[in-house]
Design a protein around this motif. Sequence first.
Motif, PDB file in Angstrom:
ATOM      1  N   HIS A 311     -49.294 -20.300 -29.083  1.00 52.10           N
ATOM      2  CA  HIS A 311     -48.153 -19.808 -29.864  1.00 52.10           C
ATOM      3  C   HIS A 311     -48.360 -18.375 -30.356  1.00 52.10           C
ATOM      4  O   HIS A 311     -47.712 -17.957 -31.313  1.00 52.10           O
ATOM      5  N   ASP A 312     -49.278 -17.651 -29.741  1.00 58.63           N
ATOM      6  CA  ASP A 312     -49.463 -16.250 -30.125  1.00 58.63           C
ATOM      7  C   ASP A 312     -48.207 -15.455 -29.793  1.00 58.63           C
ATOM      8  O   ASP A 312     -47.677 -15.530 -28.680  1.00 58.63           O
ATOM      9  N   GLY A 313     -47.749 -14.669 -30.755  1.00 61.43           N
ATOM     10  CA  GLY A 313     -46.562 -13.857 -30.563  1.00 61.43           C
ATOM     11  C   GLY A 313     -45.260 -14.584 -30.803  1.00 61.43           C
ATOM     12  O   GLY A 313     -44.185 -13.996 -30.627  1.00 61.43           O
ATOM     13  N   LEU A 314     -45.307 -15.853 -31.195  1.00 57.54           N
ATOM     14  CA  LEU A 314     -44.098 -16.629 -31.462  1.00 57.54           C
ATOM     15  C   LEU A 314     -43.875 -16.720 -32.963  1.00 57.54           C
ATOM     16  O   LEU A 314     -44.797 -17.054 -33.724  1.00 57.54           O
ATOM     17  N   SER A 315     -42.675 -16.444 -33.381  1.00 59.67           N
ATOM     18  CA  SER A 315     -42.357 -16.497 -34.809  1.00 59.67           C
ATOM     19  C   SER A 315     -41.950 -17.903 -35.206  1.00 59.67           C
ATOM     20  O   SER A 315     -41.560 -18.724 -34.364  1.00 59.67           O
ATOM     21  N   GLY A 316     -42.018 -18.183 -36.504  1.00 51.81           N
ATOM     22  CA  GLY A 316     -41.589 -19.476 -37.028  1.00 51.81           C
ATOM     23  C   GLY A 316     -42.613 -20.576 -36.936  1.00 51.81           C
ATOM     24  O   GLY A 316     -42.259 -21.751 -37.015  1.00 51.81           O
ATOM     25  N   ILE A 317     -43.895 -20.235 -36.768  1.00 50.75           N
ATOM     26  CA  ILE A 317     -44.953 -21.236 -36.651  1.00 50.75           C
ATOM     27  C   ILE A 317     -46.024 -20.942 -37.684  1.00 50.75           C
ATOM     28  O   ILE A 317     -46.524 -19.816 -37.775  1.00 50.75           O
ATOM     29  N   ALA A 318     -46.355 -21.947 -38.490  1.00 51.88           N
ATOM     30  CA  ALA A 318     -47.405 -21.826 -39.504  1.00 51.88           C
ATOM     31  C   ALA A 318     -48.269 -23.071 -39.464  1.00 51.88           C
ATOM     32  O   ALA A 318     -47.779 -24.174 -39.182  1.00 51.88           O
ATOM     33  N   ILE A 319     -49.551 -22.909 -39.744  1.00 49.93           N
ATOM     34  CA  ILE A 319     -50.518 -24.003 -39.706  1.00 49.93           C
ATOM     35  C   ILE A 319     -50.879 -24.381 -41.135  1.00 49.93           C
ATOM     36  O   ILE A 319     -51.182 -23.521 -41.961  1.00 49.93           O
ATOM     37  N   ILE A 409     -46.811 -15.016 -37.349  1.00 47.66           N
ATOM     38  CA  ILE A 409     -48.013 -15.037 -38.188  1.00 47.66           C
ATOM     39  C   ILE A 409     -49.229 -14.884 -37.286  1.00 47.66           C
ATOM     40  O   ILE A 409     -49.321 -15.513 -36.233  1.00 47.66           O
ATOM     41  N   GLU A 410     -50.144 -14.042 -37.692  1.00 46.56           N
ATOM     42  CA  GLU A 410     -51.324 -13.786 -36.869  1.00 46.56           C
ATOM     43  C   GLU A 410     -52.111 -15.073 -36.648  1.00 46.56           C
ATOM     44  O   GLU A 410     -52.168 -15.948 -37.513  1.00 46.56           O
ATOM     45  N   SER A 411     -52.718 -15.185 -35.486  1.00 46.09           N
ATOM     46  CA  SER A 411     -53.544 -16.349 -35.184  1.00 46.09           C
ATOM     47  C   SER A 411     -54.801 -16.325 -36.045  1.00 46.09           C
ATOM     48  O   SER A 411     -55.311 -15.265 -36.401  1.00 46.09           O
ATOM     49  N   GLY A 412     -55.300 -17.514 -36.362  1.00 43.93           N
ATOM     50  CA  GLY A 412     -56.484 -17.613 -37.209  1.00 43.93           C
ATOM     51  C   GLY A 412     -56.170 -17.803 -38.668  1.00 43.93           C
ATOM     52  O   GLY A 412     -57.096 -17.857 -39.486  1.00 43.93           O
ATOM     53  N   TRP A 413     -54.879 -17.920 -39.026  1.00 46.61           N
ATOM     54  CA  TRP A 413     -54.479 -18.110 -40.420  1.00 46.61           C
ATOM     55  C   TRP A 413     -53.964 -19.539 -40.608  1.00 46.61           C
ATOM     56  O   TRP A 413     -53.212 -20.059 -39.773  1.00 46.61           O
ATOM     57  N   CYS A 414     -54.362 -20.171 -41.709  1.00 50.55           N
ATOM     58  CA  CYS A 414     -53.788 -21.437 -42.121  1.00 50.55           C
ATOM     59  C   CYS A 414     -53.678 -21.438 -43.639  1.00 50.55           C
ATOM     60  O   CYS A 414     -54.158 -20.513 -44.304  1.00 50.55           O
ATOM     61  N   MET A 415     -53.048 -22.436 -44.192  1.00 48.58           N
ATOM     62  CA  MET A 415     -52.764 -22.408 -45.631  1.00 48.58           C
ATOM     63  C   MET A 415     -52.643 -23.827 -46.162  1.00 48.58           C
ATOM     64  O   MET A 415     -52.433 -24.789 -45.415  1.00 48.58           O
ATOM     65  N   ALA A 416     -52.769 -23.944 -47.480  1.00 48.28           N
ATOM     66  CA  ALA A 416     -52.605 -25.218 -48.172  1.00 48.28           C
ATOM     67  C   ALA A 416     -52.206 -24.917 -49.607  1.00 48.28           C
ATOM     68  O   ALA A 416     -52.912 -24.188 -50.308  1.00 48.28           O
ATOM     69  N   GLY A 417     -51.072 -25.434 -50.039  1.00 46.46           N
ATOM     70  CA  GLY A 417     -50.623 -25.193 -51.400  1.00 46.46           C
ATOM     71  C   GLY A 417     -49.284 -25.840 -51.677  1.00 46.46           C
ATOM     72  O   GLY A 417     -48.396 -25.844 -50.818  1.00 46.46           O
TER      73      GLY A 417
END
Length: 480
Positions: A311-319, A409-417
């Motif tokens: 999904h590199d270069g695709l918008s609307g995707i978050a981990i 969103i750049e690859s290698g990023w994830c989040m929790a909150g």
Amino acid sequence: MCHIYCLFLMAKDKIAYVCSHCGQESAKWIGKCPSCGQWNTFKEIRIASDTGSMAARSAATSVRRSPLHKNRPLPLSEIAAHDEPRIDTHDGELNRVLGGGLVPGSIILLGGEPGIGKSTLTLQTLLNMPERRILYVSGEESAHQLKMRAQRLASASSGASAPADFPPSLLILTETSLEAIFDHIKEVKPELVVIDSIQTISTEDVESSPGSVTQVRECASALLRFAKSSGVPVILIGHINKEGTLAGPKILEHIVDTVIQFEGDQHYVYRILRSIKNRFGSTSELGIYEMQQTGLRQVSNPSELLLTRDHDGLSGIAISSAIEGMRPFLVETQALVSTAAYGTPQRSATGFDQRRLNMLLAVLEKRVGFKLIQKDVFINIAGGLRVTDLATDLSVIAAVLSSNVDTPIESGWCMAGEVGLSGEVRPVSRIEQRISEAQKLGFHHIIIPRYNLSGLNTSRFQIELHPVRKVEEALRALFG
């Protein structure tokens, strides 16, 4: 004269009315349930003589004499505290959901939509328990159909096309009469009984069709008495109605000890085994399976399977780093924001709570300043999963904004909150497990709530932590 009097007593069976939604009982029919507020949910049931319980006690006596017949009041201090012995099902995911295995004398209700794989999961588990004498009662399929399914599952597990050697301790019975089932239990003396399904079983004491409120209630009560008095665990397989709840009276869920639901989208390969009620364990556990042509395969590490790497270069995707039960795993949140084609914008969520999506969109518009009132918003949790962890709030907002501005969103990023109504990022539980899971899968950056930093040993993590207090700070870290 005495014969006529006995017939008169038999005709005077007690009539009661039960709400099919919540199980509330009433002596007369009521239009609106006073407990749950639903309309036209009261169904008439006929409480017949207690011959079903007599058959259950007779079958239980022939199987095993229970010490419960000598019950007496005991002070709490004299009661021995010990863990219940468990029966190993040789299925790690099922054992986790049950709390460690089957408890002797327990009654378990397994529910799911038609075709989701309930019978496949049950038969696959029973084939892996050759040391137990098991009676599998099927009211829906013939013995020939079960044999064909068992051959397919056994050949898949062995990897050979030769005829499989099935355990002689697994006995198949195609029967729908409760009295006949108890007669066979007296002869077989099984260590585990499986009823597939409870909606097809009927008793002669009730004059109604199988699957009705009266039949399901009476049959389940008789099987409960058998399980408790004999110590033999009973597994009931139940249907799901169109509202997504277990079919039959709500009291069925109150009768059983454990309610587990097998869910998932038939268009996806993943199945979730979720515990809804468990008197012998936690209700927050879940098991993950992958549906294959040869049966169900346990998924020990769901994160690697749920994440797509292209999904590199695709918008609307978050981990997001989520936790369901005791298990952390990373899920992919997909969002699509487009201009509304009609006057009323659409809000659609798959695998995520629709009302919470509306709340997050209101927070994004009010606190961050992005106008989405004239745009369609679609949210999807990849893999067909349904996520209930509030820590996915941040990934939903990030995916929506990424799709809105069409910036990946750049690859290698994830989040929790968790996101609050004032736009603050609230702390989440078990942050160390979430960070460790992201680090194990090769992520380099993780956004966490700032409040979770207190007491956290950050020196043992190689992944870079980005603590934030508000949603604006998280979006600034992602998009600059």
